[in-house]
Design a protein around this motif. Structure first.
Motif, PDB file in Angstrom:
ATOM      1  N   UNK A 521       0.835  -1.225  -0.005  1.00 52.13           N
ATOM      2  CA  UNK A 521       0.108  -0.047  -0.087  1.00 52.13           C
ATOM      3  C   UNK A 521       0.706   1.385   0.137  1.00 52.13           C
ATOM      4  N   UNK A 522       1.990   1.118   0.473  1.00 55.03           N
ATOM      5  CA  UNK A 522       2.804   2.558   0.982  1.00 55.03           C
ATOM      6  C   UNK A 522       3.996   2.622   0.048  1.00 55.03           C
ATOM      7  N   UNK A 523       4.850   1.575  -0.211  1.00 54.10           N
ATOM      8  CA  UNK A 523       6.051   1.760  -0.866  1.00 54.10           C
ATOM      9  C   UNK A 523       6.027   1.583  -2.699  1.00 54.10           C
ATOM     10  N   UNK A 524       6.903   1.979  -3.259  1.00 53.63           N
ATOM     11  CA  UNK A 524       6.899   2.083  -4.652  1.00 53.63           C
ATOM     12  C   UNK A 524       7.468   0.850  -5.156  1.00 53.63           C
ATOM     13  N   UNK A 525       7.252   0.225  -6.115  1.00 52.81           N
ATOM     14  CA  UNK A 525       6.131   0.624  -7.128  1.00 52.81           C
ATOM     15  C   UNK A 525       4.745   0.342  -6.658  1.00 52.81           C
ATOM     16  N   UNK A 526       3.812   1.150  -6.612  1.00 50.53           N
ATOM     17  CA  UNK A 526       2.368   0.811  -5.762  1.00 50.53           C
ATOM     18  C   UNK A 526       1.679   0.005  -6.981  1.00 50.53           C
ATOM     19  N   UNK A 527       1.056  -0.912  -6.579  1.00 50.38           N
ATOM     20  CA  UNK A 527       0.028  -1.934  -7.306  1.00 50.38           C
ATOM     21  C   UNK A 527      -0.889  -1.418  -8.087  1.00 50.38           C
ATOM     22  N   UNK A 528      -0.930  -1.812  -9.374  1.00 50.20           N
ATOM     23  CA  UNK A 528      -2.187  -1.165 -10.312  1.00 50.20           C
ATOM     24  C   UNK A 528      -2.445  -2.441 -11.026  1.00 50.20           C
ATOM     25  N   UNK A 529      -3.833  -2.693 -10.712  1.00 48.11           N
ATOM     26  CA  UNK A 529      -4.745  -2.078  -9.760  1.00 48.11           C
ATOM     27  C   UNK A 529      -4.463  -2.273  -8.318  1.00 48.11           C
ATOM     28  N   UNK A 530      -5.151  -1.550  -7.370  1.00 49.45           N
ATOM     29  CA  UNK A 530      -4.638  -1.514  -5.945  1.00 49.45           C
ATOM     30  C   UNK A 530      -4.507  -2.927  -5.654  1.00 49.45           C
ATOM     31  N   UNK A 531      -3.624  -3.499  -4.545  1.00 48.72           N
ATOM     32  CA  UNK A 531      -3.662  -4.969  -4.128  1.00 48.72           C
ATOM     33  C   UNK A 531      -4.986  -5.343  -3.321  1.00 48.72           C
ATOM     34  N   UNK A 532      -5.500  -4.231  -2.979  1.00 49.04           N
ATOM     35  CA  UNK A 532      -6.842  -4.590  -2.107  1.00 49.04           C
ATOM     36  C   UNK A 532      -7.773  -5.169  -3.115  1.00 49.04           C
ATOM     37  N   UNK A 533      -7.903  -4.866  -4.395  1.00 47.36           N
ATOM     38  CA  UNK A 533      -8.710  -5.512  -5.394  1.00 47.36           C
ATOM     39  C   UNK A 533      -8.618  -7.120  -5.445  1.00 47.36           C
ATOM     40  N   UNK A 534      -7.696  -7.731  -5.085  1.00 50.64           N
ATOM     41  CA  UNK A 534      -7.289  -8.824  -5.172  1.00 50.64           C
ATOM     42  C   UNK A 534      -7.733  -9.578  -3.795  1.00 50.64           C
ATOM     43  N   UNK A 535      -8.760 -10.479  -3.848  1.00 50.12           N
ATOM     44  CA  UNK A 535      -9.205 -11.092  -2.506  1.00 50.12           C
ATOM     45  C   UNK A 535      -8.233 -12.019  -1.996  1.00 50.12           C
ATOM     46  N   UNK A 536      -7.504 -12.803  -2.806  1.00 54.93           N
ATOM     47  CA  UNK A 536      -6.329 -13.456  -2.212  1.00 54.93           C
ATOM     48  C   UNK A 536      -5.468 -12.837  -1.159  1.00 54.93           C
ATOM     49  N   UNK A 537      -5.023 -11.582  -1.687  1.00 60.18           N
ATOM     50  CA  UNK A 537      -4.424 -10.856  -0.491  1.00 60.18           C
ATOM     51  C   UNK A 537      -5.100 -10.454   0.570  1.00 60.18           C
ATOM     52  N   UNK A 538      -6.216  -9.983   0.531  1.00 61.66           N
ATOM     53  CA  UNK A 538      -7.014  -9.682   1.686  1.00 61.66           C
ATOM     54  C   UNK A 538      -7.583 -10.719   2.607  1.00 61.66           C
ATOM     55  N   UNK A 539      -7.699 -11.881   1.869  1.00 65.40           N
ATOM     56  CA  UNK A 539      -8.048 -12.996   2.409  1.00 65.40           C
ATOM     57  C   UNK A 539      -6.934 -13.467   3.660  1.00 65.40           C
ATOM     58  N   UNK A 540      -5.537 -13.310   2.963  1.00 64.78           N
ATOM     59  CA  UNK A 540      -4.445 -13.729   3.924  1.00 64.78           C
ATOM     60  C   UNK A 540      -4.275 -12.525   4.999  1.00 64.78           C
ATOM     61  N   UNK A 541      -4.724 -11.367   4.534  1.00 65.52           N
ATOM     62  CA  UNK A 541      -4.581 -10.031   5.760  1.00 65.52           C
ATOM     63  C   UNK A 541      -5.443 -10.597   6.838  1.00 65.52           C
ATOM     64  N   UNK A 542      -6.828 -10.913   6.519  1.00 62.98           N
ATOM     65  CA  UNK A 542      -7.752 -11.030   7.390  1.00 62.98           C
ATOM     66  C   UNK A 542      -7.336 -12.207   8.180  1.00 62.98           C
ATOM     67  N   UNK A 543      -6.760 -13.321   7.671  1.00 62.36           N
ATOM     68  CA  UNK A 543      -6.594 -14.551   8.405  1.00 62.36           C
ATOM     69  C   UNK A 543      -5.557 -14.234   9.329  1.00 62.36           C
ATOM     70  N   UNK A 544      -4.294 -13.313   8.975  1.00 64.05           N
ATOM     71  CA  UNK A 544      -3.110 -13.175   9.940  1.00 64.05           C
ATOM     72  C   UNK A 544      -3.825 -12.254  10.911  1.00 64.05           C
ATOM     73  N   UNK A 545      -4.727 -11.397  10.860  1.00 65.66           N
ATOM     74  CA  UNK A 545      -5.235 -10.422  11.885  1.00 65.66           C
ATOM     75  C   UNK A 545      -5.955 -11.254  13.062  1.00 65.66           C
ATOM     76  N   UNK A 546      -6.847 -12.413  12.497  1.00 63.51           N
ATOM     77  CA  UNK A 546      -7.610 -13.191  13.289  1.00 63.51           C
ATOM     78  C   UNK A 546      -6.265 -13.943  14.203  1.00 63.51           C
ATOM     79  N   UNK A 547      -5.279 -14.540  13.665  1.00 61.59           N
ATOM     80  CA  UNK A 547      -4.460 -15.324  14.489  1.00 61.59           C
ATOM     81  C   UNK A 547      -3.789 -14.138  15.660  1.00 61.59           C
ATOM     82  N   UNK A 548      -3.476 -12.965  15.161  1.00 56.29           N
ATOM     83  CA  UNK A 548      -3.289 -12.124  16.384  1.00 56.29           C
ATOM     84  C   UNK A 548      -4.179 -11.993  17.393  1.00 56.29           C
TER      85      UNK A 548
END
Length: 692
Positions: A521-548
């Motif tokens: 989200x923050x470092x270059x080169x930024x994802x185009x399209x935004x990485x949040x549009x890929x549910x595989x990425x957000x699924x991993x993020x949600x699961x990691x947050x649930x582990x914490x």
């Protein structure tokens, strides 16, 4: 609203007897489906004189005006495209109540969970919904020009028969086709490099360079429509309304399927046809597509298609003796396609869902060399491949294949125990952990995030941003699998020193998944399209947050509890930002929040905890009786769980951070036993299993 136009004034419509119109004379002669407009969409597209017998014809001036809109389609991103006049306010008010079921149906069709169940929306409602999609398309700026070839004729392609639809009528202009091809290649192809750009570009140009009497190569047309479907879907995901992306992707995917059906693809497969089905199968939700073509894009069907082409025998003695086996580029492309399917198959085996603990492609039943680590343009010229330490367009594919092979080994080692309900011995978990770490150690420097590697390859990332994006995907892939491998011993590791390694590795991997998303989200080169549009990425993020989150709840009295809570809330804020930028993330996070709150509410047992201090380590037998979450088809779309009253719309109205804060504040009352939180993690993974 449709209006009937006549050549001369007539009596008041209220005095005319109702008479259903028939197809126009041109459509009757050609045996085409007529939309019964005057002029009809078919005649408008073909620039024919449209007559309806006694109904008369449209004035010539109006016919020319309509024809001019389709004679020359506006180029991609043409900001000069005019918008239709907006509907009068009183007309909008009159139709608001009628649109309520359309809104509900659209929400059900476009929710990210839709790929898990087939759509059951009645055909009349779908047709009316498509009219709303066309209105939304015409109001988009600058995308209206891009979508004109799909919706501009006033009809929906997927409402016709795939075996008889006139595909040339839906081809975009050459400029539009090439612009969408370049978007796909620049921003999506790096995930699954299954086309050779120069070859595919040549096939597209042949479609537009053919003489009027030349026959179309329909499997090349299918590949073009598959690229269009994927490119449009991701281009439009961030637009409003978000359903525009789904509608456009589904329409173009239907046209790709229709081209395959008309070319008799199953009986006479081709490399281009297989590429078309794989592109759609990888990037779009299959069950949201038209049932007439969706079976072509199922994973099992893709493997069968590849076997029909003999891709599993590319390097067998029989294939080598075949004089029609193809040139070097064709053979290398076949290897790439086969290993891409094998990788996807093995990755799915180590993911919750109907395919969990199994896979289809056996290494003993194929003879295919690995693809070379080489640039596309060097396939014909070079006699040897480059070392894996040197970045190429195939580097990510080869290292993803290595991860997939380890996942296959994990399935081979643990499937029998899982299917029999036997706990996997811890020493076997540690052995598999070593295999994952050994594979991870083989990742080259340009796929790492340490500071020295980032400085060394900064210029490479600027020149080839896809390498930087692939670096993020491969890192998330490994760390999310480490979390999954150790989840059985994660909680026990916090209290029992024998399993402390699983606790430490799970937390480290979860934090790295979140850190990778921050870098995306923050470092270059930024994802185009935004990485949040890929549910595989957000699924991993949600699961990691649930582990914490689980770790905080099991260690709520830890001296660092407050710091860990802030870490969880920081991950929650990451999810909130993704919700705001992506409809895919919004729908996916809302769906997972429904599962999380269902389990959490059920597991908060203050009376049990007071009466039995050991309840935190015991399986709650009543959990087995909890029904699955239901979604009612009301305007508010409430999610209901017995004994709990909360609305699915709450997730969009109440800040996500407040919901997670509520869970953290009540963490001392949570009584999740090991089987229970395992059920929670499995259901979260199963309900929203992402493509890899």
């Amino acid at each position: 609203m449709k209006r009937r136009l006549t050549a001369t004034p007539g009596p008041s419509p209220s005095k005319q007897p109702r008479q259903d119109p028939v197809s126009c004379e041109s459509c009757r002669k050609k045996k085409l489906k007529c939309d019964r407009n005057i002029p009809c969409g078919s005649c408008t597209t073909r620039k024919l004189h449209c007559t309806f017998g006694s109904h008369g014809t449209l004035p010539t001036s109006h016919s020319v005006k309509q024809g001019s809109q389709t004679a020359e389609r506006p180029p991609l991103n043409n900001k000069a495209v005019s918008r239709p006049q907006q509907q009068a306010p009183h007309a909008e008010a009159q139709s608001s109540n009628r649109d309520d079921p359309l809104v509900t149906a659209d929400w059900l069709e476009t929710i990210v969970m839709g790929h898990r169940v087939p759509s059951a929306i009645p055909a009349p409602l779908r047709d009316e919904l498509s009219q709303h999609s066309r209105v939304a398309v015409s109001q988009q700026n600058p995308s209206s020009g891009t979508l004109h070839f799909l919706f501009g004729s006033g009809r929906r392609a997927s409402s016709e028969s795939p075996a008889s639809i006139q595909l040339p009528l839906f081809l975009p202009s050459r400029a539009e086709a090439m612009a969408l091809f370049h978007f796909y290649f620049d921003h999506l192809d790096y995930q699954y490099h299954i086309i050779i750009p120069s070859r595919t570009k040549r096939d597209i140009e042949v479609i537009y360079d053919r003489s009027p009497g030349d026959e179309l190569n329909l499997q090349h047309v299918a590949l073009l429509f598959a690229i269009i479907a994927t490119a449009l879907f991701y281009q439009l995901l961030s637009t409003d309304p978000a359903r525009l992306a789904e509608a456009s992707g589904c329409e173009a995917a239907f046209l790709a399927g229709a081209a395959l059906i008309q070319s008799d693809y199953i009986a006479c497969p081709s490399i281009e046809g297989l590429q078309a089905t794989m592109i759609i199968g990888h990037h779009l939700s299959i069950a949201t597509l038209n049932p007439a073509v969706s079976s072509l894009f199922l994973h099992g069907s893709l493997i069968s298609q590849a076997k029909s082409l003999g891709l599993h025998l590319v390097d067998s003695p029989v294939s080598k003796r075949n004089p029609n086996g193809g040139d070097r580029t064709t053979i290398e492309l076949k290897r790439r396609l086969w290993w891409d399917l094998a990788s996807y198959d093995w990755l799915l085996g180590f993911l919750s869902g109907p395919q969990e603990w199994t896979y289809t492609i056996s290494p003993q039943q194929m003879n295919v060399k690995r693809p070379w680590n080489i640039e596309d343009e060097d396939i014909e010229k070079s006699e040897m491949e480059l070392p894996l330490s040197q970045p190429t367009c195939m580097s990510y594919t080869l290292h993803r294949l290595r991860l997939a092979e380890v996942c296959r080994e994990i399935v081979d080692s643990t499937a029998s125990d899982h299917l029999q309900g036997v706990e996997i011995p811890y020493d076997r978990i540690l052995s598999l952990d070593r295999k994952l770490h050994d594979a991870y150690a083989g990742i080259p420097s340009f796929f790492r995030f340490d500071q020295s590697s980032q400085r060394k390859f900064a210029s490479l990332y600027r020149e080839r941003p896809s390498i930087a994006w692939q670096r993020a995907f491969i890192q998330q892939g490994y760390h999310s699998r480490l979390c999954r491998l150790h989840r059985q011993y994660f909680v026990r590791g916090a209290r029992d020193p024998r399993y402390s390694y699983s606790h430490v590795v799970s937390l480290q991997s979860a934090r790295k998944v979140l850190e990778v998303k921050r870098i995306m989200d923050e470092e270059e080169p930024l994802f185009v399209p935004n990485s949040s549009l890929f549910w595989a990425v957000m699924h991993h993020v949600f699961m990691a947050a649930v582990i914490l989150l689980i770790d905080v709840c099991f260690n709520w009295d830890d001296i660092l509890a407050e710091k860990r809570k802030e870490e969880v809330l920081a991950a929650c804020r990451m999810l909130s930002r993704a919700q705001q930028s992506s409809s895919v993330a919004r729908e996916g996070v809302n769906a997972m929040m429904g599962i999380l709150r269902k389990h959490w509410k059920q597991e908060r047992r203050p009376h049990d905890l007071q009466s039995d201090p050991t309840a935190t380590g015991r399986h709650d037998q009543s959990f087995e009786q909890v029904p699955q979450t239901r979604i009612s088809l009301s305007k508010d779309a409430q999610t209901e769980v017995p004994g709990i009253d909360f609305s699915a719309s709450d997730f969009g109205q109440i800040p996500l951070e407040d919901l997670w804060s509520e869970i953290l504040d009540s963490s001392g009352d949570v009584g999740l036993g090991t089987p229970d939180w395992m059920d929670l993690l499995n259901e979260l993974t199963n309900a929203t299993a992402p493509p890899e």
